[in-house]
Design a protein around this motif. Structure first.
Motif, PDB file in Angstrom:
ATOM      1  N   ARG A  36       0.824  -1.205   0.000  1.00 30.15           N
ATOM      2  CA  ARG A  36       0.000   0.000   0.000  1.00 30.15           C
ATOM      3  C   ARG A  36       0.861   1.259   0.000  1.00 30.15           C
ATOM      4  O   ARG A  36       0.550   2.253  -0.669  1.00 30.15           O
ATOM      5  N   LEU A  37       1.952   1.226   0.757  1.00 25.02           N
ATOM      6  CA  LEU A  37       2.825   2.394   0.819  1.00 25.02           C
ATOM      7  C   LEU A  37       3.511   2.630  -0.527  1.00 25.02           C
ATOM      8  O   LEU A  37       3.616   3.779  -0.991  1.00 25.02           O
ATOM      9  N   ARG A  38       3.963   1.591  -1.179  1.00 29.97           N
ATOM     10  CA  ARG A  38       4.617   1.721  -2.489  1.00 29.97           C
ATOM     11  C   ARG A  38       3.651   2.331  -3.501  1.00 29.97           C
ATOM     12  O   ARG A  38       4.029   3.203  -4.305  1.00 29.97           O
ATOM     13  N   GLU A  39       2.411   1.884  -3.467  1.00 29.20           N
ATOM     14  CA  GLU A  39       1.424   2.394  -4.407  1.00 29.20           C
ATOM     15  C   GLU A  39       1.150   3.879  -4.169  1.00 29.20           C
ATOM     16  O   GLU A  39       1.047   4.668  -5.119  1.00 29.20           O
ATOM     17  N   ARG A  40       1.068   4.269  -2.908  1.00 29.19           N
ATOM     18  CA  ARG A  40       0.794   5.674  -2.600  1.00 29.19           C
ATOM     19  C   ARG A  40       1.969   6.557  -3.025  1.00 29.19           C
ATOM     20  O   ARG A  40       1.770   7.661  -3.556  1.00 29.19           O
ATOM     21  N   VAL A  41       3.183   6.094  -2.759  1.00 30.70           N
ATOM     22  CA  VAL A  41       4.352   6.879  -3.146  1.00 30.70           C
ATOM     23  C   VAL A  41       4.408   7.030  -4.666  1.00 30.70           C
ATOM     24  O   VAL A  41       4.715   8.107  -5.197  1.00 30.70           O
ATOM     25  N   ARG A  42       4.064   5.980  -5.394  1.00 28.44           N
ATOM     26  CA  ARG A  42       4.102   6.029  -6.859  1.00 28.44           C
ATOM     27  C   ARG A  42       3.021   6.955  -7.414  1.00 28.44           C
ATOM     28  O   ARG A  42       3.280   7.798  -8.282  1.00 28.44           O
ATOM     29  N   VAL A  43       1.793   6.807  -6.889  1.00 28.87           N
ATOM     30  CA  VAL A  43       0.679   7.584  -7.423  1.00 28.87           C
ATOM     31  C   VAL A  43       0.801   9.056  -7.054  1.00 28.87           C
ATOM     32  O   VAL A  43       0.572   9.959  -7.884  1.00 28.87           O
TER      33      VAL A  43
END
Length: 390
Positions: A144-151
């Motif tokens: 979830r954290l990786r996705e938020r950082v990417r988006v």
């Protein structure tokens, strides 16, 4: 001739006897006379020189003391007045310094890099697993954290820290009800405290009593740990400090009977809460776990048990989860009290407990002081763990 000899012998005996009687008299006469005024031990002083006795001394005049100045016949010991528990976790946040080393400083050191490559994300995963968050919760948090950082295109440490804090808080399920069931309308609420040997159960039970008193509850304690000689005395001492009565039985008494009597006493006195301390037991001993179930059944003859708190030692890590499962099979555990959280670098055990057991952590122990037990607040806990300045 023989008569003459006998006569001479008799005469000699008479002469010697007379000399023996005369000599002591002569010796007594040679003793010097005592000095004037001296008396022997056998003599008494003249009656005129005798000291006055107590009966002849003049009586002392009576002293009148005002009634209000007299000390009380029985002094009541001063009771402790614990402060209300609201915000206690925030005040004790410095106690989480060891956990901050793993979950705080370690994670923020990685997240502060200019570019988070695959190796960096693996380090984040390792940090969470090392902190006893658990493999499955760690995987969810990192994804979830990786996705938020990417988006969102997060670049600063502050932004990534905020996002990590939100994910850790979400993993703790802040919507869970963490209040203690300490009151009810039709009599005292009954709280059963269970746990394994060595988890600090009796001490924690005493601290829970202080939490209840601090929040305005009246309490009766039940010392149902009758196997350990000092347990009832220890619990009674905790109770005395805050004015809580302790119901005890003789050493080796039936724990269920003591628990039953404690609830009855709570009903008779009209208190808010009856808090029952049970014996610590090994989770792999079937007989002991069956006995715990018996205590619960006997207490429920008065009415349902409103809360069953499981005491877990945070330093045992993942082993504590296995202990919890066995207790949950024996009794309906409704909340966890996590002790010794200040003494471990594995603060992530709180997340693992929530994720694996599905029951809320309601209180956390952050020190050895009497008021170092705090109601658990997910956001305040995560903020303390990620405090980079700690």
């Amino acid at each position: 001739m023989e008569y003459v000899v006998v006569g001479l012998v008799l005469l000699g005996v008479l002469i010697l006897g007379g000399v023996g009687l005369l000599v002591p008299k002569l010796r007594r006469r040679e003793l010097p006379p005592p000095p004037p005024g001296d008396t022997t031990l056998l003599e008494r002083p003249p009656a005129a020189e005798a000291a006055p006795t107590a009966s002849t001394a003049p009586p002392l005049p009576p002293v009148e003391v005002p009634l209000e100045d007299l000390p009380p016949l029985v002094t009541t010991p001063e009771l402790d007045r614990p402060e209300p528990t609201a915000g206690r976790l925030v005040r004790l946040r410095a106690r989480l310094s060891r956990s901050q080393n793993a979950l705080g400083r370690g994670l923020l050191a990685v997240l502060s890099r200019d570019h988070l490559d695959e190796d960096a994300w693996e380090e984040i995963e390792d940090s969470l697993i090392t902190a006893d968050v658990g493999i499955e919760p760690t995987r969810v948090i990192v994804e979830r954290l990786r996705e938020r950082v990417r988006v969102l295109g997060s670049r600063t440490v502050t932004e990534v820290r905020e996002q990590l804090a939100e994910e850790l808080t979400a993993a703790l399920d802040p919507g869970m009800d963490r209040t203690l069931a300490s009151t009810k309308a039709d009599g005292p609420a009954v709280i059963l405290v269970v746990g394994v040997n060595g988890a600090g159960k009796t001490t924690t039970c005493g601290k829970i009593a202080r939490v209840l008193v601090a929040d305005g509850r009246s309490v009766v304690l039940g010392a149902a740990d009758t196997f350990r000689a000092a347990a009832s005395e220890q619990l009674a001492t905790w109770g005395e400090r805050v004015g809580a009565e302790t119901v005890r039985g003789p050493e080796g008494a039936d724990p269920a009977s003591v628990a039953f009597d404690a609830v009855k006493r709570g009903i008779d006195t009209g208190v808010d809460t009856v808090l029952i301390d049970t014996a610590g037991r090994l989770q792999n001993k079937v007989g002991l776990m069956d006995e715990l179930g018996k205590v619960k059944r006997v207490v429920e003859k008065h009415g349902p048990v409103d809360e069953t708190l499981l005491i877990l030692d945070a330093t045992t890590g993942q082993n504590g989860l296995e202990q919890a499962r066995v207790f949950m099979e024996a009794v309906n555990v409704t909340g966890v009290v996590l002790t010794k959280l200040d003494g471990t670098a594995k603060g992530g055990i709180v997340i693992a407990v929530q994720n694996k057991l599905g029951i809320p952590v309601k209180l956390v122990g952050l020190g050895e002081g009497p008021d170092d037990l705090a109601p658990f607040e997910p956001k305040a806990f995560v903020d303390a763990l990620l405090d980079a300045g700690a």
